[in-house]
Each structure stands twice: as C-alpha cells, then as structure tokens.
Design an enzyme around this catalytic site. Structure first.
Site, PDB file in Angstrom:
ATOM      1  CG  HIS A   1      -2.157   0.833   1.031  1.00 27.30           C
ATOM      2  ND1 HIS A   1      -2.202   1.942   0.203  1.00 27.30           N
ATOM      3  CD2 HIS A   1      -3.398   0.741   1.584  1.00 27.30           C
ATOM      4  CE1 HIS A   1      -3.407   2.485   0.250  1.00 27.30           C
ATOM      5  NE2 HIS A   1      -4.148   1.776   1.064  1.00 27.30           N
TER       6      HIS A   1
ATOM      7  CG  ASP B   1     -11.241  -1.273 -24.177  1.00 30.72           C
ATOM      8  OD1 ASP B   1     -11.128  -2.502 -24.342  1.00 30.72           O
ATOM      9  OD2 ASP B   1     -11.556  -0.489 -25.093  1.00 30.72           O
TER      10      ASP B   1
END
Length: 491
Positions: free
Chosen positions: A173, A418
């Site tokens: 993180h 995409d």
C-alpha cells in the site's frame, strides 16, 4: 533446530540505482502493514504474453521506470526507493507468473466459485477463499518480503482458462492508492494499444508534490475540537482492543448490492429529503447511500436501537481533484498515495432508527464541509502535528466511539477498463452479457493487514456493467450471520 533463527540478509546496494525517499503520504505507519492483491476477471481469453510485455514496456518509458523500484529501509528507519538504471533478466521490472488451464472457468473447482451478480443484496464468499487462485505461491504478503528481496513492488499473476482470464496485480500500500491504480492501468492500456505517446508523464519522480501540504492552513479544521487526545485516546484504543479480543473471530466477506435495490434506496432517500425541505433540490451520490447502508448493516447486529454511542463514519477522500490546479495537475500521472478522510460523527441510535436518508445526508454534508482546499490544508496540518508528537494519524470522536471505515473506488471506473487489445478469443457470447469484450465482469480485492485490525472496514470495488455494486467488509463472524439472516427475511 528453529529455536535460533537468523535475520534474512537484505540485498546489497547497487551503485547504479537511483535512490529517492518515499513521499510523505506513502511512508506512514498506517500504510506499511498492508499488501494488496487486486484481480480483474474477464469473460474472454487474453494474451498473457502481450499483457506482460506491454507492462514491461511501460516501465521503460522515461520516469515510469520508478514503478520497478525496490523498497529499502535506510539507516534512519525510513523507506526509500532504489530504482535500477535499466531492467534485465536478473533484475526484472516486476515479478511475473502465469497459470494455464485447458478447461472452462466453470469447471475449475475454485474459480467457478467467483461471485456472480444476485437479484437481492447478498453476502457471498470470503475474499481469502481465492488467495491460492489469484497469486503465485511465494507471492509477497508483508513489507519484509519486499525489503528482503530484490524484487520490484509490482507482481503480475495471470490465470488463463479456455474461456476466461484472471489478471492480478499485487503491491504494497505504500506504493499506490485507488486513483493511482487507475492511472497505472490507463498507462498500461495505452501501451497495450500501441499508443505510447498518450502515456502521461509522471508527477513527482524524485520530489514530493505534497511536501508543503498543511504547512500554511488558513482556517481551523471543522472537527478540530473532536480530536481524541491523551487519556481519551488511550481509553478509545483499549475499548477497540477489547472488542478484538472478546470477539476475536472475524471474516472478510464479499457483498453484492444489485442495481435495482440501490436505485430504490436512493430514490426513497431523495424523496424523503425533498419532503423535509420542499424548496430545495437534494443531492445524494450512490456512495452516500451505500455508506449509510453499510453503517446500518455493521451496527444493527451489535448495538441496540437506543444506543447513544458515537459512531465515526469515515470515508476515504481522494485529493487529486482538490489539488488539480497546482500540486497534482491532471496532465500528469501521480503513482503514489494522495488521500485523506472525511468524517461524519453520529449517535448510533440515529443511524439505526432514522431513515437511511438522514445518515446519507450527513455523509454528503461531511464531504461538502471537509472536502474544500482550505479544509484539506487544515486537516493536513493536524496530521503533521499528530504524527510529530504521537507517531500516528489523528482520530476524531470520543473515547467510546465505534469506527466504520469506507473506501469507495467507484470513481476509478475499474469495470470500464478496456483490455480488448489483448483479447484473442471471446469467452461468453456478446448476446449473453452486458460488459464489452475485454472489460472485466468482476473485480476482486484482498488485503493482507499483518496484524493491523481492519474490522468494520469496507472497500467498495465499484459498479459493474449491470449497475450492481461490489464491495467487501471485515466484521465479526456472528455479525455476518445476522446480516445474512436479515437479507433472507427480505425475500
């Protein structure tokens, strides 16, 4: 054997590496314990080699080589990046692994259990159930795994089926937040499509753009008087620890909130607010309603409807939009952490007894009130002071407070990514699905917290092509049982 163990030998410094410190919002005690697996599930067969090579190429473009940095601790206990001058077979940009099955995903004993949309709100699998599927066996789970190796911070693990693909990135993180992850995916997809010229330059390669944030506040923070300090914080910490000890069994489960249910809740909430103030046009986001709904889910099995206990409903708040005019310009990609929180303080009985619209409106109020540039500066100033004096983040509320944390990733539009340029075969026929070719059907995330409690924490993964919201949460085992029973009663 095993009684006396030696510490792992950490990699030696490489003279040609570029060494830079982590930015101020990256190297924090609250982020160091966490490592995250993030998985995209596609109903298409993707070219694994094309995915690997395009990500590798991205890290060869200018300052994007920073993504291949190695994590190190310096002599002062601070994290720093050691960035190779170039990547090769010995020092790769990232760790890559690939599993291939000749069967359909529906025939795999574990992958077939990946969640699917439901017609009613539902508690589904545990995120931990899929760990062996979405990561390599020796994948990193803690900060030390990075410090004790010469691996980069990113790992890419791809699982291929005859009609589907799972793509997982793993990172600490300290490396990146939700919006930074989206910027990384956008750059990766640009390279995948052969559009390297569209890859945005990096912001803050070697200097911290947020270094001055909070040094010159112009107004007090809205909840400054509610900051828990001294003995009051000690009592809060003891009560929180007691909850974890007394109710030690917890689970991290996945929730599906169908579009129809969310739309009904939101429409009802807006109607209720309009009835209370006919001359105004109320606004609530989907996230406001989801926050209110999750708060009630978490509290109703554990607190009485008359409880006067304070609840802090804390929502993660991204800073890129607020700081777009100067510190974090939109024409550059900021691959780091840039978020804080907005806080709504409410009595538990109001969350449990008043309409959902009330809690949702209070969440909206906290965002409106605390999401300004001046308030961001004011909170950053308190964060600086608290870290300097106590070595931790500030907490607001009171000593008996119950904390609920929500991190909503919907703005990252992860279900719209995409990857069609990598598709070699369509899995599910187009007439049988709402999502496009090369766009994920499902998004999955699993954190490793290394002993840091994340109870009552809810990451919201986002909204799929059908409008359903996906999220997970960490709660007591018995709390999940009661939530499941409640959902069944609504049928």
């Amino acid at each position: 054997m095993g009684v006396f163990t030696s510490k792992p030998t950490r990699p030696a410094k490489v003279p040609t590496d570029t060494i830079i410190p982590l930015h101020s919002k990256d190297d924090t005690k609250s982020l160091r314990p966490f490592v995250l697996d993030f998985t995209l599930c596609f109903d298409d067969v993707l070219d694994a080699e094309k995915l690997r090579s395009s990500l590798e190429r991205l890290m060869d473009i200018g300052d994007w080589r920073k993504l291949g940095a190695r994590l190190r601790l310096n002599d002062y206990g601070k994290l720093e990046y050691h960035i190779p001058a170039s990547f090769d077979a010995q020092r790769t940009a990232f760790r890559y692994s690939h599993m291939k099955y000749e069967t359909s995903i529906s025939e795999h004993p574990l992958a077939s259990k990946l969640p699917k949309p439901t017609s009613r709100p539902a508690v589904l699998n545990s995120t931990d159930e899929f760990q062996s599927l979405v990561r390599r066996k020796d994948g990193p789970t803690k900060l030390e795994d990075y410090l004790n190796s010469d691996d980069g911070q990113l790992s890419l693990h791809i699982v291929s089926f005859s009609d589907a693909t799972l793509v997982t990135l793993t990172w600490p993180h300290t490396f990146i937040d939700a919006m930074g992850r989206r910027a990384l995916f956008d750059a990766w997809i640009s390279v995948l499509n052969g559009l390297e010229a569209e890859v945005s330059p990096l912001q803050g390669f070697s200097t911290d753009p947020l270094a001055t944030l909070g040094t010159q506040p112009t107004e007090p923070y809205a909840l400054e008087k509610y900051q828990i300090k001294g003995f009051a914080f000690f009592i809060f910490a003891v009560r929180y620890a007691w909850e974890l000890i007394w109710h030690s069994k917890e689970e991290r489960r996945i929730i599906c909130l169908p579009a129809t249910h969310l739309n009904t809740m939101k429409s009802t909430a807006l109607s209720e607010l309009s009835a209370c103030a006919p001359d105004t046009k109320p606004f609530l986001s989907d996230g406001d309603v989801i926050s209110a709904w999750l708060a009630r889910l978490a509290l109703s099995p554990t607190l009485s409807r008359t409880s006067k206990r304070t609840v802090l409903l804390m929502n993660a708040f991204g800073l890129r939009g607020v700081l777009a005019n100067d510190l974090l310009p939109t024409d550059k990609a900021y691959i780091a952490n840039a978020s804080n929180s907005v806080h709504a303080l409410l009595p538990a009985h109001e969350i449990l007894t008043r309409p959902l619209s009330f809690t949702a409106s209070q969440v909206r109020r906290s965002i409106t009130q605390q999401g300004t540039r001046a308030q961001i500066e004011a909170l950053a100033a308190i964060e600086r002071e608290t870290y300097a004096s106590c070595g931790r983040s500030p907490v607001f509320g009171d000593s008996s407070m119950k904390l609920i944390v929500i991190s909503n990733w919907t703005k990252t539009r992860l279900f719209e990514l995409d990857f069609s340029a990598a598709v070699v075969e369509v899995g599910v026929p187009l007439e049988g699905r709402r999502h496009g070719v090369g766009r994920p059907r499902y998004v999955h995330s699993c954190p490793y917290s290394n002993g840091v409690p994340i109870r009552n924490a809810f990451p919201v993964f986002g909204r799929d092509a059908e409008g359903n919201y996906w999220m997970s949460g960490t709660l007591r085992v018995e709390t999940w049982r009661k939530i499941e029973e409640g959902f069944k009663k609504e049928l």
